[in-house]
Design a protein around this motif. Structure first.
Motif, PDB file in Angstrom:
ATOM      1  N   ILE A  92      21.031  -5.295 -39.076  1.00  0.00           N
ATOM      2  CA  ILE A  92      19.622  -5.495 -38.697  1.00  0.00           C
ATOM      3  C   ILE A  92      19.480  -6.767 -37.867  1.00  0.00           C
ATOM      4  CG2 ILE A  92      17.308  -5.997 -39.594  1.00  0.00           C
ATOM      5  CD1 ILE A  92      17.980  -4.223 -42.011  1.00  0.00           C
ATOM      6  N   ALA A  93      20.115  -7.848 -38.329  1.00  0.00           N
ATOM      7  CA  ALA A  93      20.004  -9.116 -37.589  1.00  0.00           C
ATOM      8  C   ALA A  93      20.592  -8.976 -36.191  1.00  0.00           C
ATOM      9  CB  ALA A  93      20.705 -10.234 -38.358  1.00  0.00           C
ATOM     10  N   THR A  94      21.617  -8.137 -36.058  1.00  0.00           N
ATOM     11  CA  THR A  94      22.265  -7.958 -34.751  1.00  0.00           C
ATOM     12  C   THR A  94      21.375  -7.167 -33.801  1.00  0.00           C
ATOM     13  OG1 THR A  94      24.413  -7.938 -35.831  1.00  0.00           O
ATOM     14  CG2 THR A  94      24.330  -7.071 -33.588  1.00  0.00           C
ATOM     15  N   GLU A  95      20.853  -6.036 -34.244  1.00  0.00           N
ATOM     16  CA  GLU A  95      20.120  -5.201 -33.278  1.00  0.00           C
ATOM     17  C   GLU A  95      18.657  -5.600 -33.136  1.00  0.00           C
ATOM     18  OE1 GLU A  95      20.032  -1.005 -34.116  1.00  0.00           O
ATOM     19  OE2 GLU A  95      19.413  -1.270 -36.199  1.00  0.00           O
ATOM     20  N   ASN A  96      18.110  -6.241 -34.178  1.00  0.00           N
ATOM     21  CA  ASN A  96      16.691  -6.616 -34.121  1.00  0.00           C
ATOM     22  C   ASN A  96      16.493  -8.084 -33.765  1.00  0.00           C
ATOM     23  OD1 ASN A  96      14.480  -8.057 -35.869  1.00  0.00           O
ATOM     24  ND2 ASN A  96      13.634  -6.048 -35.393  1.00  0.00           N
ATOM     25  N   GLY A  97      17.435  -8.947 -34.157  1.00  0.00           N
ATOM     26  CA  GLY A  97      17.321 -10.371 -33.842  1.00  0.00           C
ATOM     27  C   GLY A  97      16.753 -11.200 -34.976  1.00  0.00           C
ATOM     28  N   LYS A  98      16.229 -10.550 -36.042  1.00  0.00           N
ATOM     29  CA  LYS A  98      15.612 -11.346 -37.111  1.00  0.00           C
ATOM     30  C   LYS A  98      16.673 -12.166 -37.835  1.00  0.00           C
ATOM     31  CE  LYS A  98      13.807  -7.783 -39.166  1.00  0.00           C
ATOM     32  NZ  LYS A  98      12.947  -7.024 -40.061  1.00  0.00           N
ATOM     33  N   THR A  99      16.227 -13.194 -38.558  1.00  0.00           N
ATOM     34  CA  THR A  99      17.170 -14.084 -39.243  1.00  0.00           C
ATOM     35  C   THR A  99      17.849 -13.345 -40.393  1.00  0.00           C
ATOM     36  OG1 THR A  99      15.501 -14.821 -40.814  1.00  0.00           O
ATOM     37  CG2 THR A  99      15.681 -16.081 -38.775  1.00  0.00           C
ATOM     38  N   MET A 100      18.980 -13.875 -40.829  1.00  0.00           N
ATOM     39  CA  MET A 100      19.676 -13.252 -41.956  1.00  0.00           C
ATOM     40  C   MET A 100      18.796 -13.253 -43.202  1.00  0.00           C
ATOM     41  SD  MET A 100      22.487 -11.845 -41.297  1.00  0.00           S
ATOM     42  CE  MET A 100      23.146 -11.617 -42.944  1.00  0.00           C
ATOM     43  N   SER A 101      18.018 -14.314 -43.364  1.00  0.00           N
ATOM     44  CA  SER A 101      17.166 -14.340 -44.559  1.00  0.00           C
ATOM     45  C   SER A 101      16.091 -13.255 -44.479  1.00  0.00           C
ATOM     46  CB  SER A 101      16.637 -15.767 -44.724  1.00  0.00           C
ATOM     47  OG  SER A 101      15.295 -15.782 -44.934  1.00  0.00           O
ATOM     48  N   ASP A 102      15.505 -13.060 -43.301  1.00  0.00           N
ATOM     49  CA  ASP A 102      14.535 -11.963 -43.142  1.00  0.00           C
ATOM     50  C   ASP A 102      15.220 -10.606 -43.303  1.00  0.00           C
ATOM     51  OD1 ASP A 102      12.219 -13.383 -42.808  1.00  0.00           O
ATOM     52  OD2 ASP A 102      12.247 -13.337 -40.627  1.00  0.00           O
ATOM     53  N   ALA A 103      16.434 -10.488 -42.755  1.00  0.00           N
ATOM     54  CA  ALA A 103      17.144  -9.206 -42.821  1.00  0.00           C
ATOM     55  C   ALA A 103      17.472  -8.863 -44.271  1.00  0.00           C
ATOM     56  CB  ALA A 103      18.421  -9.260 -41.979  1.00  0.00           C
ATOM     57  N   ARG A 104      17.908  -9.873 -45.029  1.00  0.00           N
ATOM     58  CA  ARG A 104      18.208  -9.613 -46.456  1.00  0.00           C
ATOM     59  C   ARG A 104      16.926  -9.215 -47.185  1.00  0.00           C
ATOM     60  NH1 ARG A 104      21.552 -14.618 -45.968  1.00  0.00           N
ATOM     61  NH2 ARG A 104      23.671 -13.857 -45.637  1.00  0.00           N
ATOM     62  N   GLY A 105      15.854  -9.911 -46.858  1.00  0.00           N
ATOM     63  CA  GLY A 105      14.563  -9.573 -47.469  1.00  0.00           C
ATOM     64  C   GLY A 105      14.176  -8.144 -47.147  1.00  0.00           C
ATOM     65  N   GLU A 106      14.399  -7.744 -45.900  1.00  0.00           N
ATOM     66  CA  GLU A 106      14.030  -6.379 -45.519  1.00  0.00           C
ATOM     67  C   GLU A 106      14.885  -5.350 -46.254  1.00  0.00           C
ATOM     68  OE1 GLU A 106      14.062  -5.198 -41.346  1.00  0.00           O
ATOM     69  OE2 GLU A 106      13.651  -3.120 -41.961  1.00  0.00           O
ATOM     70  N   VAL A 107      16.189  -5.605 -46.352  1.00  0.00           N
ATOM     71  CA  VAL A 107      17.052  -4.617 -47.020  1.00  0.00           C
ATOM     72  C   VAL A 107      16.639  -4.455 -48.490  1.00  0.00           C
ATOM     73  CG1 VAL A 107      19.412  -4.078 -47.751  1.00  0.00           C
ATOM     74  CG2 VAL A 107      18.991  -4.963 -45.449  1.00  0.00           C
ATOM     75  N   GLY A 108      16.328  -5.579 -49.139  1.00  0.00           N
ATOM     76  CA  GLY A 108      15.884  -5.510 -50.534  1.00  0.00           C
ATOM     77  C   GLY A 108      14.607  -4.698 -50.657  1.00  0.00           C
ATOM     78  N   TYR A 109      13.656  -4.972 -49.767  1.00  0.00           N
ATOM     79  CA  TYR A 109      12.372  -4.273 -49.760  1.00  0.00           C
ATOM     80  C   TYR A 109      12.591  -2.787 -49.456  1.00  0.00           C
ATOM     81  CZ  TYR A 109       7.704  -3.153 -47.690  1.00  0.00           C
ATOM     82  OH  TYR A 109       6.502  -2.595 -47.358  1.00  0.00           O
ATOM     83  N   ALA A 110      13.422  -2.514 -48.468  1.00  0.00           N
ATOM     84  CA  ALA A 110      13.676  -1.122 -48.063  1.00  0.00           C
ATOM     85  C   ALA A 110      14.333  -0.342 -49.197  1.00  0.00           C
ATOM     86  CB  ALA A 110      14.560  -1.099 -46.819  1.00  0.00           C
ATOM     87  N   ALA A 111      15.307  -0.950 -49.863  1.00  0.00           N
ATOM     88  CA  ALA A 111      16.008  -0.263 -50.956  1.00  0.00           C
ATOM     89  C   ALA A 111      15.043   0.060 -52.092  1.00  0.00           C
ATOM     90  CB  ALA A 111      17.157  -1.130 -51.472  1.00  0.00           C
ATOM     91  N   GLU A 112      14.081  -0.838 -52.314  1.00  0.00           N
ATOM     92  CA  GLU A 112      13.130  -0.637 -53.416  1.00  0.00           C
ATOM     93  C   GLU A 112      12.331   0.663 -53.270  1.00  0.00           C
ATOM     94  OE1 GLU A 112      12.627  -1.866 -56.306  1.00  0.00           O
ATOM     95  OE2 GLU A 112      14.031  -3.524 -56.139  1.00  0.00           O
ATOM     96  N   PHE A 113      12.145   1.136 -52.025  1.00  0.00           N
ATOM     97  CA  PHE A 113      11.424   2.413 -51.878  1.00  0.00           C
ATOM     98  C   PHE A 113      12.236   3.541 -52.504  1.00  0.00           C
ATOM     99  CE2 PHE A 113       9.193  -0.047 -48.641  1.00  0.00           C
ATOM    100  CZ  PHE A 113       7.881   0.221 -49.009  1.00  0.00           C
ATOM    101  N   PHE A 114      13.556   3.491 -52.402  1.00  0.00           N
ATOM    102  CA  PHE A 114      14.371   4.522 -53.065  1.00  0.00           C
ATOM    103  C   PHE A 114      14.221   4.422 -54.582  1.00  0.00           C
ATOM    104  CE2 PHE A 114      17.048   4.609 -49.051  1.00  0.00           C
ATOM    105  CZ  PHE A 114      16.647   5.887 -48.692  1.00  0.00           C
ATOM    106  N   ARG A 115      14.225   3.182 -55.114  1.00  0.00           N
ATOM    107  CA  ARG A 115      14.105   3.045 -56.566  1.00  0.00           C
ATOM    108  C   ARG A 115      12.717   3.509 -57.020  1.00  0.00           C
ATOM    109  NH1 ARG A 115      15.973  -1.997 -60.197  1.00  0.00           N
ATOM    110  NH2 ARG A 115      14.695  -3.276 -58.832  1.00  0.00           N
ATOM    111  N   TRP A 116      11.682   3.005 -56.309  1.00  0.00           N
ATOM    112  CA  TRP A 116      10.310   3.358 -56.722  1.00  0.00           C
ATOM    113  C   TRP A 116      10.109   4.871 -56.694  1.00  0.00           C
ATOM    114  CZ3 TRP A 116       6.052   1.692 -59.034  1.00  0.00           C
ATOM    115  CH2 TRP A 116       4.879   2.438 -58.858  1.00  0.00           C
TER     116      TRP A 116
END
Ligand code: NAD
Length: 481
Positions: A92-116
């Motif tokens: 994500i950080a490579t193709e979108n440019g966002k910081t690693m901290s934002d990218a990690r935040g996004e992956v955590g948030y994105a994964a939560e939709f599968f759990r929810w």
């Protein structure tokens, strides 16, 4: 590690197989350097229709799987995504440019939709009641809607995909995902993870294309498609609503925002600045929920501006993939030009530059973190989504005035209120024309909460139980028993 995370030439995913589409390749660029990092296949209209066919075929089986079975597949998607979170964050950080901290935040948030939605999959609860006349029973059940076309933007390439895929699959529907060409690699990586987790072939199909208009239009006119879920700009959303009307598709539209961020005199200034840094700078300001219009009550304006300027000026700019980076590049050069135009216009209208307001020399789509004070309410920067690292600040005197200013837009996605008086904060939250309001917080998104906008910010809700209903239809059965 899944192949998509390392492959550099990705093909369309249709019915579990890959396809090179039209043969032409679409380059995926690293916005920090402008270099090509991978290519993806370019789907034709026929490829889009093949993907619909695959989703329609898969629907006949997927809808019959038990809710528990679907729940367990989604739970494995969550587990695998968490396991792969570091590789996905780098992607994500490579193709979108966002910081690693934002990218990690996004992956955590994105994964939560599968759990929810693994938890919601077993709660497609209907209702049984006695009709008021007493003559018959009313049974209402939720049935999966069928094939849904999902169109997603580049700014949250993982979360915007899972926020649609997870509820659709939980409901028993199947999908064709068309991600943005700026950030398609994450979408293919997620589809690959889902396949590994046990999602059957054809339940998730992914097509990338340079011809989004014709390909999406053809899919929306295919009678096998029953729903559209779109996240992107209001302009494109309105066009797709017209297209979807021809087949009377169920539409879920998550569109643009122009979030007001209100700080009252009685707020804690430090915590307001902390919240503002999140609401403004998540993803470098490229979020539909980004604080676009910042209104600060006159009594604390100087103190807030001083602290905000220090924080913004101190952010380290650089490629998102570098751990120390606090502000990555924008998604491409044309975004930099657009942000620069808005800032220049605001300055011409009388705004004062407290920091930033320029793009550095050199490669990459960078724009300096910027604070503008004394922004005119008439400036274009107030009526348009900035989508960049620019805090545009206005001052206000009283509650009625700021509520009227905050509501003076056609958009109404999210809003933020900072106040030490909870009664006032709740009164203002109720008065704001907005689908979501954060009180003394800089973040609204939560998979368990209904995300969406009012006015031209959208239709329907994603996340929460409501998000699954976007992929179902209610059937009423009248029974005399
Ligand atoms: P965009 O509207 O340009 O593109 C979104 C998607 O639509 C992309 O996949 C694009 O390829 C596709 N598309 C473009 N033209 C199309 C057409 N004619 N027919 C069919 N598909 C078409 O938006 P963007 O620039 O990718 O994203 C930024 C916008 O998205 C901002 O306005 C932002 O506020 C909004 N957004 C909203 C939310 C939300 O949840 N409300 C979340 C993220 C982004």
């Amino acid at each position: 590690m899944t192949a998509i995370l390392t492959d550099r030439a990705i093909d369309l995913l249709i019915g579990g197989g890959t396809s090179t589409g039209s043969g032409e390749r679409i380059p995926v660029l690293d916005p920090a350097t402008g270099a090509t990092v991978a290519t993806v296949a370019n789907a034709s209209v026929d490829d889009g229709l093949l993907a619909v066919e695959a989703a329609a075929e898969a629907f006949t089986h997927w809808r019959k799987r038990s809710p528990r079975d679907r729940a367990e597949v989604l739970r494995r998607c969550f587990d695998l995504m968490v396991e792969r979170s570091e590789e996905l964050s780098v992607l994500i950080a490579t193709e979108n440019g966002k910081t690693m901290s934002d990218a990690r935040g996004e992956v955590g948030y994105a994964a939560e939709f599968f759990r929810w939605y693994s938890e919601e999959a077993v709660r497609g609860i209907g209702q049984v009641s006695l009709s008021p006349s007493g003559t018959n029973r009313i049974i209402a059940v939720q049935e999966p809607i069928g094939v849904a076309v999902l169109v997603t933007p580049w700014n949250f390439p993982a979360a915007m995909a899972t926020r649609k895929i997870a509820p659709a699959l939980a409901a028993g529907s199947t999908v064709v995902l068309k991600p943005a060409t700026e950030t398609p690699l994450t979408a293919y990586a997620i589809a690959d993870i889902c396949r590994e987790a046990g999602v059957p072939d054809g339940v998730i199909n992914v097509v990338t294309t340079r011809k989004a208009g014709p390909v999406v239009s053809a899919m929306l006119h295919d009678p096998r498609v029953r729903a559209l879920s779109f996240t992107g700009s209001t302009e494109v959303g309105v066009r797709l609503l017209h297209e979807a009307a021809d087949q009377v598709l169920k539409c879920s539209m998550e569109l643009g925002g122009n979030a007001p961020f209100l700080v009252f005199d009685d707020a804690d200034v430090d915590s307001a600045v902390d919240g503002l840094m999140i609401a403004k700078m998540r993803n470098g300001g490229q979020a539909c929920t980004a604080a676009n219009r910042i209104y600060v009550q006159r009594g604390i304006a100087d103190a807030l501006l001083e602290r905000l300027t220090d924080r913004m000026a101190g952010l380290k700019m650089g490629p998102g993939t570098e751990e120390a980076t606090e502000c990555g590049p924008l998604v491409n050069r044309s975004s930099v030009d657009k942000v620069a135009d808005l800032v220049d216009g605001a300055v011409r209208d009388g705004a004062r530059v407290l920091t930033g307001a320029s793009a550095p020399d050199g490669p990459g789509a960078f724009y300096r973190p910027t604070v503008l004070a004394g922004v005119s309410a008439e400036s274009q920067i107030v009526s348009e989504e900035i989508f960049g690292p620019v805090a545009a600040v206005q001052t206000f005197d009283c509650e009625g005035e700021v509520v009227a200013a905050a509501n003076s837009t056609d958009l109404g996605l999210s809003a933020y209120v900072y106040s030490g008086d909870l009664g006032r904060a709740l009164r203002v939250a109720e008065a704001l024309e907005s689908g979501m309001v954060a009180i003394n917080r800089g973040l609204v998104s939560d998979p368990a909460a209904p995300f969406g906008g009012v006015k031209q910010s959208g239709l329907g809700r994603e996340g929460a139980h409501e998000g699954m209903l976007e992929y179902t239809e209610t059937k009423y059965i009248a029974v005399a028993w």
